[in-house]
Design an enzyme around this catalytic site. Sequence first.
Site, PDB file in Angstrom:
ATOM      1  N   HIS A  13      -5.341  -3.569   5.651  1.00  0.00           N
ATOM      2  CA  HIS A  13      -4.950  -3.909   4.262  1.00  0.00           C
ATOM      3  C   HIS A  13      -6.211  -4.464   3.237  1.00  0.00           C
ATOM      4  CE1 HIS A  13      -2.237  -5.082   1.083  1.00  0.00           C
ATOM      5  NE2 HIS A  13      -2.250  -6.343   1.295  1.00  0.00           N
ATOM      6  N   ASP A  47       0.917  -1.072   0.156  1.00  0.00           N
ATOM      7  CA  ASP A  47       0.222   0.001   0.018  1.00  0.00           C
ATOM      8  C   ASP A  47       0.803   1.237  -0.071  1.00  0.00           C
ATOM      9  OD1 ASP A  47      -2.238  -1.376   0.236  1.00  0.00           O
ATOM     10  OD2 ASP A  47      -2.272  -1.687   2.601  1.00  0.00           O
TER      11      ASP A  47
END
Length: 337
Positions: free
Chosen positions: A199, A172
């Site tokens: 996530h 990310d």
Amino acid sequence: TLSQLCLCCSRAGERGTAKTPNHAKVAVLGASGGIGQPLSLLLKNSPLVSKLSLYDIAHTPGVAADLSHIETKASVKGYMGPEQLPECLKGCDVVVIPAGVPRKPGMTRDDLFNTNASIVASLTTACAKHCPEAMICIISNPVNSTIPITSEVFKKHGVYNPNKIFGVTTLDIVRANTFVAELKGLDPARVAVPVIGGHAGKTIIPLISQCTPKVEFPQDQLEKLTARIQEAGTEVVQAKAGAGSATLSMAYAGARFAFSLLEAMSGKQGVVECAFVRSDVTEVPYFSTPLQLGKKGIEKNLGLGKLSPFEEKMVAAAMSELKGSIKKGEEFAKNFK
């Protein structure tokens, strides 16, 4: 560069740190898969690794033989099947777990739960028994649930240390850095965007307001950019059209996290990475924030920092999904035999 890294390693050795990176044993569990193979290649290429231990339920001897011909110092050994797992884990400093099934178009990360929860619970049970002191880095999705599973497994075996269990959310951060750099015409290697939360989807919270160097976007562009970072995994799943999910960028991100951990373990100061860990920063028991890493894992949780009103809203909006995913993982682990 490689030669600079080698110099760093020899200097760390001179300082006489307890465990210089020259002697790190790293295991990859799920080493034959789409993430496992390129991740193992990147680890083999690093002077920070001296022993690379590869495990999977199929093809590992072949992957290990192939990698063993590369002209770097890490020795490589392949292990196949549950009976060889204890030997694979013995003496490991870091264990990286990308094992499991990938997403297909139309699937959420949570759709992987039934298959991947059992895989992670089995593999982390072996870690708790055979390398209880190792740093455990979980890539297998859904990370928002597989980290609570790992923690509960380690608790069951009486070897739980929250400073050594990490959900790897690094992709990310890598994506946020890349997308911001593209929009601003910057070198992505010089951009650092902290990404907090979890996530999956809206639990992924990029803190563009804390980006280095400082960047600004009009609100509509900021919202688009944030949505792209949150759904970047789906972008790859759709582009691969049924052939899997992000594997190469995930391998890069997993290696980046492992290298940071190994450097910190060897005594390098000021190493900071975000990861999904046990946390009391928010009302949920697991949350990703920037962490200062050290010889024993998490040295200090650096918390949220100053959030913009837009970011505060995203944190509030992520809470119920995070709570649900965490609870789902904990319940699963309690009933796992």
